[in-house]
Design a protein around this motif. Structure first.
Motif, short mmCIF file in Angstrom:
data_model
loop_
_atom_site.label_atom_id
_atom_site.label_comp_id
_atom_site.label_asym_id
_atom_site.label_seq_id
_atom_site.Cartn_x
_atom_site.Cartn_y
_atom_site.Cartn_z
N LEU A 100 -31.10 30.66 26.14
CA LEU A 100 -31.28 30.84 24.70
C LEU A 100 -31.97 29.62 24.07
CD1 LEU A 100 -27.89 32.48 23.71
CD2 LEU A 100 -30.15 33.48 23.36
N ARG A 101 -31.57 28.43 24.51
CA ARG A 101 -32.15 27.21 23.96
C ARG A 101 -33.66 27.17 24.13
NH1 ARG A 101 -30.69 22.59 27.63
NH2 ARG A 101 -32.43 23.53 28.75
N GLU A 102 -34.17 27.75 25.23
CA GLU A 102 -35.59 27.68 25.54
C GLU A 102 -36.39 28.82 24.93
OE1 GLU A 102 -35.91 27.31 29.78
OE2 GLU A 102 -34.38 25.75 29.86
N ALA A 106 -33.29 30.90 19.84
CA ALA A 106 -32.48 29.72 19.53
C ALA A 106 -32.23 29.61 18.03
CB ALA A 106 -33.19 28.46 20.04
N ILE A 110 -28.46 28.70 16.08
CA ILE A 110 -28.22 27.31 15.67
C ILE A 110 -27.16 27.22 14.59
CG2 ILE A 110 -30.14 27.33 14.02
CD1 ILE A 110 -28.92 24.35 16.14
N VAL A 187 -26.13 21.85 24.68
CA VAL A 187 -27.20 22.72 24.23
C VAL A 187 -27.47 22.53 22.74
CG1 VAL A 187 -27.82 25.14 23.82
CG2 VAL A 187 -26.95 24.42 26.05
N SER A 188 -26.41 22.36 21.95
CA SER A 188 -26.58 22.17 20.52
C SER A 188 -27.38 20.90 20.23
CB SER A 188 -25.21 22.10 19.84
OG SER A 188 -25.35 21.79 18.47
N LEU A 191 -31.01 21.26 21.34
CA LEU A 191 -31.74 22.16 20.47
C LEU A 191 -32.07 21.49 19.15
CD1 LEU A 191 -32.89 24.90 19.72
CD2 LEU A 191 -30.57 25.68 19.20
#
Length: 260
Positions: A100-102, A106, A110, A187-188, A191
């Motif tokens: 999801l981050r990529e 995303a 967030i 990840v947060s 991102l």
């Protein structure tokens, strides 16, 4: 977004997907995450995937099984496999989070990531101030020192320092469930950095906020640690709003920033 995006999904060795199976997973991820395939739409047929990707039926079935296990796809006997809504995905799975981050999706997570951090990090900081050892405090100080190296130019080392600082708060809380949320935190942070990378002028204030948080924790002031943790997260939300990422009013109210 209207611009066509090309994603490069990392086949992290940690997850050990065989090369052929990964080819199918990556192909389907592209279609799911750029929303070429939408919720409740069927996946391409097994024969089509075999022909287009030059893989075996076994590889396709294995790839679909991975996505089913992660809640991203549902298989219905006699009907095929269908895309599931984001709310059904295993969102605490580190691999799903990285995918999801990529992607452009995303932006749709967030707000949720920041909200869950707002729920857990102030309390984790308070617990860390009560339960942390001097060794743990020293590790947090070392992580902050690495983060501070990016005050003028962010680097992989400074970003990792930021991630480690927040993960150390979770582990220092002494709560085994909080410590297991480190992938979500990683990840947060990654991102947020990706979205705000050019906003170097905001990094100095963020680092100062982290210093204040560390001081509250090491001084064993749980109430102040809660306040400083919210200050750190509030600065992040402020930076995201300045690049037009919206947040619900009740989230802003918790941060004291819903006056506009």
């Amino acid at each position: 977004m209207t611009v066509q995006q090309t994603y490069t999904f990392q086949n992290n060795p940690t997850f050990k997907h065989p090369k052929i199976r990964w080819r199918v997973i990556e192909h389907l991820l592209h279609k799911m995450l750029d929303q070429s395939l939408r919720v409740n739409e069927p996946l391409p047929g097994i024969n089509d995937l075999c022909e287009n990707l030059g893989v075996s039926r076994t590889a396709v079935r294995e790839a679909i099984s991975v996505l089913v296990a992660k809640g991203m796809v549902a298989s219905k006997p006699g009907e095929g496999s269908f895309i599931q809504p984001l709310s059904s995905w295993m969102l605490l799975d580190p691999e799903v989070l990285c995918w999801l981050r990529e992607s452009d999706m995303a932006l749709s997570i967030i707000e949720h990531l920041m909200e869950i951090r707002l729920i857990m990090e102030p309390e984790a900081a308070a617990l860390a101030s009560l339960r942390g050892s001097m060794e743990q405090f020293m590790s947090m100080n070392e992580a902050l020192a690495r983060m501070s190296c990016g005050e003028n130019l962010r680097s992989p080392e400074s970003i990792q320092g930021d991630i480690d600082f927040h993960n150390l708060i979770l582990s220092t809380s002494g709560n085994i469930f909080l410590s297991r949320l480190r992938d979500l935190c990683m990840v947060s942070v990654e991102l947020v950095v990706r979205l705000t990378f050019e906003r170097v002028e905001s990094v100095a204030q963020s680092i100062e906020n982290h210093r204040r948080l560390l001081e509250a924790i090491t001084s064993r002031q749980p109430d102040q640690a809660r306040i400083e943790a919210k200050r750190v997260l509030g600065k992040t939300v402020q930076d995201l709003r300045q690049i037009n990422i919206p947040f619900r009013r009740d989230i802003l109210h918790q941060l004291g920033g819903d006056k506009d």
